[in-house]
Structure formats: C-alpha cells, structure tokens
Design a protein around this motif. Structure first.
Motif, PDB file in Angstrom:
ATOM      1  N   PRO A 115     -34.160 -11.682 -21.051  1.00 11.99           N
ATOM      2  CA  PRO A 115     -32.949 -11.266 -21.782  1.00 11.99           C
ATOM      3  C   PRO A 115     -32.606 -12.228 -22.930  1.00 11.99           C
ATOM      4  N   VAL A 166     -44.234   7.312 -19.682  1.00  7.52           N
ATOM      5  CA  VAL A 166     -44.311   5.876 -19.368  1.00  7.52           C
ATOM      6  C   VAL A 166     -42.925   5.236 -19.503  1.00  7.52           C
ATOM      7  N   SER A 167     -42.230   5.589 -20.575  1.00  4.15           N
ATOM      8  CA  SER A 167     -40.912   5.016 -20.800  1.00  4.15           C
ATOM      9  C   SER A 167     -39.929   5.444 -19.710  1.00  4.15           C
ATOM     10  N   MET A 168     -40.036   6.689 -19.277  1.00  2.00           N
ATOM     11  CA  MET A 168     -39.145   7.169 -18.213  1.00  2.00           C
ATOM     12  C   MET A 168     -39.414   6.459 -16.892  1.00  2.00           C
ATOM     13  N   ILE A 170     -40.778   3.250 -16.546  1.00  2.00           N
ATOM     14  CA  ILE A 170     -40.500   1.803 -16.572  1.00  2.00           C
ATOM     15  C   ILE A 170     -39.040   1.456 -16.900  1.00  2.00           C
ATOM     16  N   SER A 171     -38.436   2.176 -17.846  1.00  2.00           N
ATOM     17  CA  SER A 171     -37.135   1.750 -18.387  1.00  2.00           C
ATOM     18  C   SER A 171     -36.021   1.541 -17.351  1.00  2.00           C
ATOM     19  N   PRO A 172     -35.824   2.478 -16.399  1.00  2.00           N
ATOM     20  CA  PRO A 172     -34.714   2.259 -15.465  1.00  2.00           C
ATOM     21  C   PRO A 172     -34.900   0.975 -14.644  1.00  2.00           C
ATOM     22  N   LEU A 174     -36.721  -1.701 -15.532  1.00  2.00           N
ATOM     23  CA  LEU A 174     -36.634  -2.850 -16.430  1.00  2.00           C
ATOM     24  C   LEU A 174     -35.176  -3.206 -16.714  1.00  2.00           C
ATOM     25  N   LEU A 175     -34.384  -2.203 -17.069  1.00  2.00           N
ATOM     26  CA  LEU A 175     -32.976  -2.459 -17.395  1.00  2.00           C
ATOM     27  C   LEU A 175     -32.221  -2.967 -16.175  1.00  2.00           C
ATOM     28  N   VAL A 179     -31.189  -6.939 -16.547  1.00  2.00           N
ATOM     29  CA  VAL A 179     -29.767  -7.193 -16.821  1.00  2.00           C
ATOM     30  C   VAL A 179     -28.828  -6.494 -15.832  1.00  2.00           C
ATOM     31  N   ARG A 180     -29.406  -5.946 -14.726  1.00  3.27           N
ATOM     32  CA  ARG A 180     -28.597  -5.295 -13.690  1.00  3.27           C
ATOM     33  C   ARG A 180     -27.638  -4.293 -14.331  1.00  3.27           C
ATOM     34  N   TRP A 181     -28.256  -3.338 -15.050  1.00  2.00           N
ATOM     35  CA  TRP A 181     -27.472  -2.404 -15.848  1.00  2.00           C
ATOM     36  C   TRP A 181     -26.438  -1.652 -15.012  1.00  2.00           C
ATOM     37  N   ASN A 182     -26.829  -1.212 -13.807  1.00  2.00           N
ATOM     38  CA  ASN A 182     -25.882  -0.566 -12.901  1.00  2.00           C
ATOM     39  C   ASN A 182     -25.898  -1.273 -11.555  1.00  2.00           C
ATOM     40  N   LEU A 191     -35.711   2.624  -4.832  1.00  2.00           N
ATOM     41  CA  LEU A 191     -35.515   2.958  -6.250  1.00  2.00           C
ATOM     42  C   LEU A 191     -36.822   3.349  -6.936  1.00  2.00           C
ATOM     43  N   ILE A 195     -37.721   7.131  -8.485  1.00  2.00           N
ATOM     44  CA  ILE A 195     -38.022   7.340  -9.904  1.00  2.00           C
ATOM     45  C   ILE A 195     -39.379   8.034 -10.059  1.00  2.00           C
TER      46      ILE A 195
ATOM     47  N   ARG B 140     -21.443   5.743 -17.703  1.00  2.00           N
ATOM     48  CA  ARG B 140     -22.052   6.316 -16.502  1.00  2.00           C
ATOM     49  C   ARG B 140     -21.135   7.365 -15.889  1.00  2.00           C
ATOM     50  N   SER B 171     -31.501   5.070 -19.377  1.00  2.00           N
ATOM     51  CA  SER B 171     -32.291   3.854 -19.627  1.00  2.00           C
ATOM     52  C   SER B 171     -33.379   3.974 -20.695  1.00  2.00           C
ATOM     53  N   LEU B 175     -33.074   1.513 -23.957  1.00  2.00           N
ATOM     54  CA  LEU B 175     -34.086   0.495 -24.245  1.00  2.00           C
ATOM     55  C   LEU B 175     -34.769   0.763 -25.580  1.00  2.00           C
TER      56      LEU B 175
END
Lengths: 205, 205
Positions: A115, A166-168, A170-172, A174-175, A179-182, A191, A195, B140, B171, B175
């Motif tokens: 980060p 790929v983005s769908m 990895i992104s959740p 990674l975020l 950074v503990r997005w949620n 999790l 996904i 959210r 996400s 990102l």
C-alpha cells in the motif's frame, strides 16, 4: 543494523568462499529499501544516501550492483514478492484456488509495503512500470494460463474476456488483504472458494 | 492562492449575508487538505500549520470549525467523494451498472487523492476508520440494497453472501480506475457490464 562497511576485509575470501561479505551487503541493501518504504519514505524521496546509511554500506557498493534507483527497486520488489505460485494442472477450479489463496498472504511484509507504493504508482509512470513488471503481470500470466486451459477443455466459454476474468478473480482478494477494503470479509472463511465458484459459474461454457 | 485572512473585514456581513467570507475560508481549508495530500504529504505529516498556511487562514479559523485533524479529514473526504449514487429501482442489472459506472470516475481529483491515502489507511487505525466511514461503507450499503431486492424478487440466490458479492462487483473497477491494475483493461469498453453479467450469472437463483 550491522555496519557491513566496517567488517574486516578478507582479501580473496569474497571470490572463493561464496562471496559472503558481498551477498550480505546485497541483502542488507534490499532490506534497507523495504525498511525505508515501510516507514513512510516515498519512492520519490528514497535516496541512495539514505539506503546506503541504513544498510551500513558505502554508496559505491550500491552503484557497483545497480545502475540506479529503478533497478534496485525492481529487484527489491521481485525479491519481496518471490516468483508467482505455479498451477499444478489439477482441475481449473483447484488451480485457481491454489493461485488465489496466496494473493496478499505470502508475506506480512509485502502486505505492509505494497500500500505504501500506491501513491507513487499512481503518480510516476516509472514506478508504475516497475510495479507492473515485478509484481502484477507475472501473476496475471499464470492465471491466464489456467483460464486458457479451461477454454481448451471446453469447461469455460470460448468467448470469455480473459483479462476481465483474471481481474475479477484477483481484485477482491487483493483489495481486502492489502487494505481490508471491507472489514466484514474477515469473517468469511471460504472467501477464495466463493469468488472462484461465482466467477466459474458466470463464465461456464 | 487567495490570502483569505487578509480580506477586508466586513463587520456584521458574515451573519446577515450567508457568511460569504466564512464559507470561502471553509472551502479553502478543505481544498488545502486535498492539495497537500495530492502533493505527497502523508496524513500523519499533515499539520494544522501547513493547512492554515496553504489555505491562507489562521490556525484559529480551523480550530473554530473542527475539533481536530481527524474531523477535518473526514469532512474533506466526504466532500471529495460526494454522496453515493442512488439506485433508481430499475432492473437489478441496470441499477448495478448505474452504481458501478461511477466507481472511481466521478472526479479526477479523487482518483489522484485516494491512492495517496492507502499507506495511511494500512498503517493507522484512525485513518482506516475515517476512510471506511466517509467512503467505502456508504457505497457498499447502496449496493447491498440492490442485491437484497434481487433476492426478494427471486432473481438472485437466497443464500448468496452479500458482502462477497458487493466486493466482487466493486473491487475490479476500483483497482483498475484507481491504480490501473491491469493496463489491458483500458481497451475493454464494456468492463462494467461484463463484470455485472458474470457476477449475476454466478449468483442467479
């Protein structure tokens, strides 16, 4: 911090005994870069002077190994993240779960350092290039391979967009792990599996 | 930068004519916070002195409005991001696309400022709380509402994990639009639609 520059010189030893002094200096320099970034030094403000001081080596020792700050930073990030996990050729689902289960989890230090690089990645084209080359692109590539295999064996839709998929995947993760997005996702035990299952159902042939 | 502190005093005017001087100072202070963060000042290093100097006001002017730096930062972020887009009650798909199409796109300034907050968000529990309260949680929540409606009308699986689904929807866009995680996604015109369609197929009843 060991003052490596002050270690007694052992002429000849460097070349014949696996270059212990050399490799210790090398490690100390990479560690110094990570320490400084983790403590809040921006990539922009990171100076060879500060790195040398922190590593306990002379600036010349750094310049003998790396042409400049960009090259040093690139090697530091590659080393921090390590090589991407490889698929084993199980089912598409098992391979995706294997690759994703390590996203942001291999190393607590990487979780802290990454980060700290984001301001620079968004400000500097050079930092962006290094981040892409050292970290994101090699990880996307192993995942693309698994998806291409899924298409080849008829499990996944032939016209799916591999980059979007790929983005769908990895992104959740990674975020959340960076950074503990949620915070509510902390309580979700499966999790990664959830996904993968939602995406695979969404792109099934 | 207008030197607001040096504007001629107009006694009485402040209270009777919508407090023009007051609200200009208020705006200038919020702008100063954003300017400083965008230029690389960390939240930790952000000082009331620097904000006051940049806004052209005295420190007392800041302390009359906000109890401390945290409150000021919170209002700055809320203002920067604005209220979350609201669903209109169309189809679940149309509402999700509506909510997601603004992720990271409303304001170029937000796109530049947000990555600059990530080091602090990952280091400081207080910065994390402010970020969650001002930005991520309200966004959210509107998306959860749409998913709950989708479950209620029997379009989505009753046992889907709403938190995971929200994260899967937001996400990849977040990102990509904040740090351009995968440059190849620049070429995907219908990124939002693709993401919504894969997720909806994945969580369909």
């Amino acid at each position: 911090m060991t003052e490596l520059a002050e270690l007694p010189a052992t002429p000849g030893a460097a070349r014949t005994q696996g270059r212990p002094r050399s490799s210790r200096a090398h490690e100390a320099i990479l560690e110094a870069v990570l320490d400084l970034i983790e403590e809040g030094t921006t990539v922009e403000a990171l100076s060879m002077e500060a790195i040398a001081a922190r590593a306990g080596v002379g600036k010349a020792t750094i310049y003998r190994r790396w042409a400049g700050k960009d090259e040093l930073l690139l090697e530091t990030l590659v080393k921090l993240k390590g090589p991407p996990t490889q698929p084993v050729g199980d089912s598409v689902r098992a391979d995706l779960i294997r690759l994703l289960s390590v996203v942001g989890q291999k190393d607590q230090r990487a979780v802290r350092v990454m980060p700290c690089l984001m301001p620079e990645v968004s400000r500097s084209p050079e930092a962006y290039r290094i981040w892409q080359e050292a970290i994101t692109e090699p990880r996307r590539e192993v995942m693309r391979e698994v998806l291409r295999r899924g298409i080849a064996i008829g499990e996944l839709r032939a016209d799916l967009d591999i980059e979007v998929t790929v983005s769908m995947l990895i992104s959740p993760l990674l975020l959340h792990r960076m950074v503990r997005w949620n915070p509510r996702l902390d309580e979700v035990d499966d999790l990664t599996e959830q996904i993968v299952d939602v995406v695979l159902r969404g792109v099934a042939a």
